[in-house]
Write a protein that holds these residues in place. Sequence first.
Motif, PDB file in Angstrom:
ATOM      1  N   ASN A  49     -13.270  50.037  11.205  1.00 41.70           N
ATOM      2  CA  ASN A  49     -14.375  49.335  11.833  1.00 41.70           C
ATOM      3  C   ASN A  49     -13.755  48.399  12.863  1.00 41.70           C
ATOM      4  O   ASN A  49     -12.988  47.500  12.502  1.00 41.70           O
ATOM      5  N   GLU A  50     -14.066  48.597  14.135  1.00 38.06           N
ATOM      6  CA  GLU A  50     -13.482  47.777  15.203  1.00 38.06           C
ATOM      7  C   GLU A  50     -13.697  46.283  14.962  1.00 38.06           C
ATOM      8  O   GLU A  50     -12.848  45.468  15.304  1.00 38.06           O
ATOM      9  N   ALA A  51     -14.811  45.936  14.369  1.00 43.77           N
ATOM     10  CA  ALA A  51     -15.126  44.521  14.133  1.00 43.77           C
ATOM     11  C   ALA A  51     -14.167  43.878  13.123  1.00 43.77           C
ATOM     12  O   ALA A  51     -14.094  42.650  13.038  1.00 43.77           O
ATOM     13  N   ASP A  52     -13.443  44.682  12.373  1.00 51.60           N
ATOM     14  CA  ASP A  52     -12.509  44.144  11.369  1.00 51.60           C
ATOM     15  C   ASP A  52     -11.213  43.616  11.982  1.00 51.60           C
ATOM     16  O   ASP A  52     -10.450  42.928  11.304  1.00 51.60           O
ATOM     17  N   PHE A  53     -10.922  43.937  13.225  1.00 48.13           N
ATOM     18  CA  PHE A  53      -9.718  43.430  13.880  1.00 48.13           C
ATOM     19  C   PHE A  53      -9.973  41.998  14.319  1.00 48.13           C
ATOM     20  O   PHE A  53     -10.909  41.730  15.074  1.00 48.13           O
ATOM     21  N   ASP A  54      -9.143  41.068  13.831  1.00 47.35           N
ATOM     22  CA  ASP A  54      -9.286  39.685  14.273  1.00 47.35           C
ATOM     23  C   ASP A  54      -7.926  39.021  14.392  1.00 47.35           C
ATOM     24  O   ASP A  54      -6.906  39.577  13.996  1.00 47.35           O
ATOM     25  N   GLN A  55      -7.941  37.832  14.970  1.00 45.23           N
ATOM     26  CA  GLN A  55      -6.701  37.081  15.163  1.00 45.23           C
ATOM     27  C   GLN A  55      -6.082  36.828  13.802  1.00 45.23           C
ATOM     28  O   GLN A  55      -6.780  36.482  12.857  1.00 45.23           O
ATOM     29  N   GLY A  56      -4.786  37.017  13.702  1.00 45.11           N
ATOM     30  CA  GLY A  56      -4.127  36.854  12.420  1.00 45.11           C
ATOM     31  C   GLY A  56      -2.879  36.030  12.527  1.00 45.11           C
ATOM     32  O   GLY A  56      -2.889  34.959  13.130  1.00 45.11           O
ATOM     33  N   LEU A  57      -1.807  36.555  12.015  1.00 48.77           N
ATOM     34  CA  LEU A  57      -0.542  35.828  11.932  1.00 48.77           C
ATOM     35  C   LEU A  57       0.048  35.467  13.285  1.00 48.77           C
ATOM     36  O   LEU A  57       0.692  34.442  13.427  1.00 48.77           O
TER      37      LEU A  57
END
Length: 165
Positions: A49-57
């Motif tokens: 799901n593209e929406a699951d990609f978010d800013q992380g480490l």
Amino acid sequence: MAKKRSKTRKKLPKPVQPRKPAKHNARRAVSAKTRAKKPKQKFHVSHHNEADFDQGLRSYAKYRDLGLALATSGMVQAHVIRFIPPFKAEDVAHPHFHDVDLQMIYVLKGWYKTEFEGEGVHTFTAGSCWIQPPKIKHTVLGYSDDCELLEIVLPAEFETVMLEK
């Protein structure tokens, strides 16, 4: 009538059976020990799901958590890393290491270049896989605009130590 003499026979020792190689016994022992220590795991599914990609480490990448940390009670973490183009050495090329038990990376798309202490510079392309031993010092040297990696880490919670350039 002839009397039968009883002969006393010495019992011969039983032939010694060859032992199975130690690695089989050790593997069973380690396997049993490992199974005993593992936390309970739950069935889990993660669909793209593209929406699951978010800013992380890292500020130069987006992460899609695959939900394994919760499903394994913190035993394993897995995520897809999508790098944000373009590569900028001043933002990305910082020597560091991860305090982990295991770290496996697989290139899904594009290419990724890094330098490992004692191992030199490596460029990995789609289909490449590598293990980073615990605490190996490394620096990201570049990545393609479409680079995506799958990273699996044990344990789920770990420390990243940034080093001096």
